[in-house]
Design a protein around this motif. Structure first.
Motif, PDB file in Angstrom:
ATOM      1  N   ILE A 250     -39.601   1.908 -35.378  1.00 57.01           N
ATOM      2  CA  ILE A 250     -38.998   2.629 -35.395  1.00 57.01           C
ATOM      3  C   ILE A 250     -39.074   4.411 -34.073  1.00 57.01           C
ATOM      4  N   GLU A 251     -39.615   3.822 -33.407  1.00 56.72           N
ATOM      5  CA  GLU A 251     -39.896   5.096 -32.440  1.00 56.72           C
ATOM      6  C   GLU A 251     -38.989   4.289 -31.162  1.00 56.72           C
ATOM      7  N   ILE A 252     -38.731   2.899 -30.977  1.00 55.05           N
ATOM      8  CA  ILE A 252     -37.128   2.823 -30.302  1.00 55.05           C
ATOM      9  C   ILE A 252     -35.829   3.301 -31.105  1.00 55.05           C
ATOM     10  N   GLU A 253     -36.157   3.250 -32.068  1.00 48.69           N
ATOM     11  CA  GLU A 253     -34.484   3.294 -33.575  1.00 48.69           C
ATOM     12  C   GLU A 253     -34.247   5.304 -32.622  1.00 48.69           C
ATOM     13  N   ARG A 254     -35.639   6.190 -33.087  1.00 47.00           N
ATOM     14  CA  ARG A 254     -35.314   7.923 -32.701  1.00 47.00           C
ATOM     15  C   ARG A 254     -34.297   8.195 -31.237  1.00 47.00           C
ATOM     16  N   VAL A 255     -34.681   7.090 -30.588  1.00 51.27           N
ATOM     17  CA  VAL A 255     -33.945   7.406 -29.189  1.00 51.27           C
ATOM     18  C   VAL A 255     -33.065   6.419 -29.395  1.00 51.27           C
ATOM     19  N   GLU A 256     -32.784   5.309 -30.112  1.00 52.79           N
ATOM     20  CA  GLU A 256     -31.427   5.051 -30.749  1.00 52.79           C
ATOM     21  C   GLU A 256     -30.266   5.836 -30.714  1.00 52.79           C
ATOM     22  N   LYS A 257     -31.193   6.434 -31.885  1.00 50.53           N
ATOM     23  CA  LYS A 257     -29.904   7.787 -32.719  1.00 50.53           C
ATOM     24  C   LYS A 257     -29.730   8.761 -31.975  1.00 50.53           C
ATOM     25  N   LYS A 258     -30.549   8.734 -30.988  1.00 48.92           N
ATOM     26  CA  LYS A 258     -29.559  10.080 -30.180  1.00 48.92           C
ATOM     27  C   LYS A 258     -28.643   9.748 -29.293  1.00 48.92           C
ATOM     28  N   ALA A 259     -28.945   8.494 -28.631  1.00 47.78           N
ATOM     29  CA  ALA A 259     -28.037   7.450 -27.914  1.00 47.78           C
ATOM     30  C   ALA A 259     -26.383   7.253 -28.321  1.00 47.78           C
TER      31      ALA A 259
END
Ligand code: SF4
Length: 274
Positions: A250-259
């Motif tokens: 979930i945390e990785i997805e948060r950064v991926e969402k911004k990217a």
């Protein structure tokens, strides 16, 4: 059109992702990224891996200056003013050529790190200084602003004279102008004053770096892109410089969402130009 691999791997290649903060060994209150990168730079210096750090820090308003930190105190003092998201490539070259550093870490923007990585990979120029660079650290970046246009907008819309601005704080979503008056302006309102190159730039984390770091929703994420850097980071953790924790999906997805947001923005501006 943006190459499809950008969206397939919005964070680029990596071997590990952690959340991190400064460890017990280093007090870095006020430093960017909860001090995690500052503390890691101290580790690199204390352990003889580098003999200096070259980075930009905010000097006044949206202006920046290059700092060369050669001691742990220099690093902590500079970071107290926050490592900053500022364009500085030209000055960087001049500074590195004039400094007697043998092995340095550079903290920069994704575009700067990309340029330096290319120079390291294809060292063609006589004035090339890439052999002095041991570690490339990229800060997450959503864009930088055309200074004069933003200041003139702020003067017209909010009646703030540029000369009265003492500080501009940059958060994840807004610029806060502090001076005679205090005004916070969301990025959405001033996107049009971003540098044109930034609107076309798809790289949020700095995929050409050894390590990328940035804050998303109040957590500092550290993306490690090769095993050597990962071993150093783990050693810094063991020796108390930095505290790192593995992240979940979930945390990785948060950064991926911004990217991904940045990639889509770049695609849309590129489409408008074609
Ligand atoms: S958005 Fe891209 S081009 Fe603009 S400063 Fe950031 S990394 Fe550089």
């Amino acid at each position: 059109m943006m190459p499809s691999w950008y969206l397939e791997k919005p964070l680029g290649d990596y071997v590990a992702i952690y959340t991190g903060k400064s460890g017990r060994k280093i007090a870095t209150e006020g430093a960017a990224g909860g001090g995690a990168i500052t503390s890691f730079l101290c580790y690199l210096l204390d352990n003889g891996i580098i003999d200096g750090v070259v980075a930009a820090r905010k000097s006044k308003g949206l202006e920046g200056e290059i700092v060369v930190a050669r001691t742990r105190d220099d690093i902590i003092k500079s970071a107290g003013s926050r490592w900053q998201v500022l364009p500085f490539t030209l000055k960087l070259k001049e500074t590195i050529e004039n400094e007697s550093l043998r092995s340095m870490a550079i903290v920069g923007l994704p575009c700067q790190i990309n340029f330096l990585r290319q120079m390291k990979t294809f060292p063609l120029l006589e004035t090339d200084f890439s052999n002095k660079i041991s570690m490339l650290i990229s800060l997450f970046c959503f864009g930088t602003f055309a200074q004069e246009s933003v200041l003139s907008y702020v003067r017209e819309k909010y009646g703030i004279e540029p000369s009265s601005i003492e500080e501009i704080k940059i958060s994840q979503k807004a610029l806060k102008f502090i001076g005679d008056k205090e005004v916070e302006i969301k990025f959405d309102e001033i996107t049009k004053y971003m540098q044109v190159g930034c609107l076309l730039c798809p790289d949020y984390t700095g995929i050409a770096s050894d390590i990328s770091a940035g804050t998303v929703e109040d957590k500092t994420f550290i993306i490690v892109r090769n095993n050597e850097a990962n071993e150093m980071l783990k050693d810094a953790n063991k020796k108390g410089y930095i505290e790192i924790e593995n992240v979940n999906e979930i945390e990785i997805e948060r950064v991926e969402k911004k990217a991904t947001e940045k990639i889509k923005r770049a695609s849309s501006y590129i489409a408008q130009l074609l």
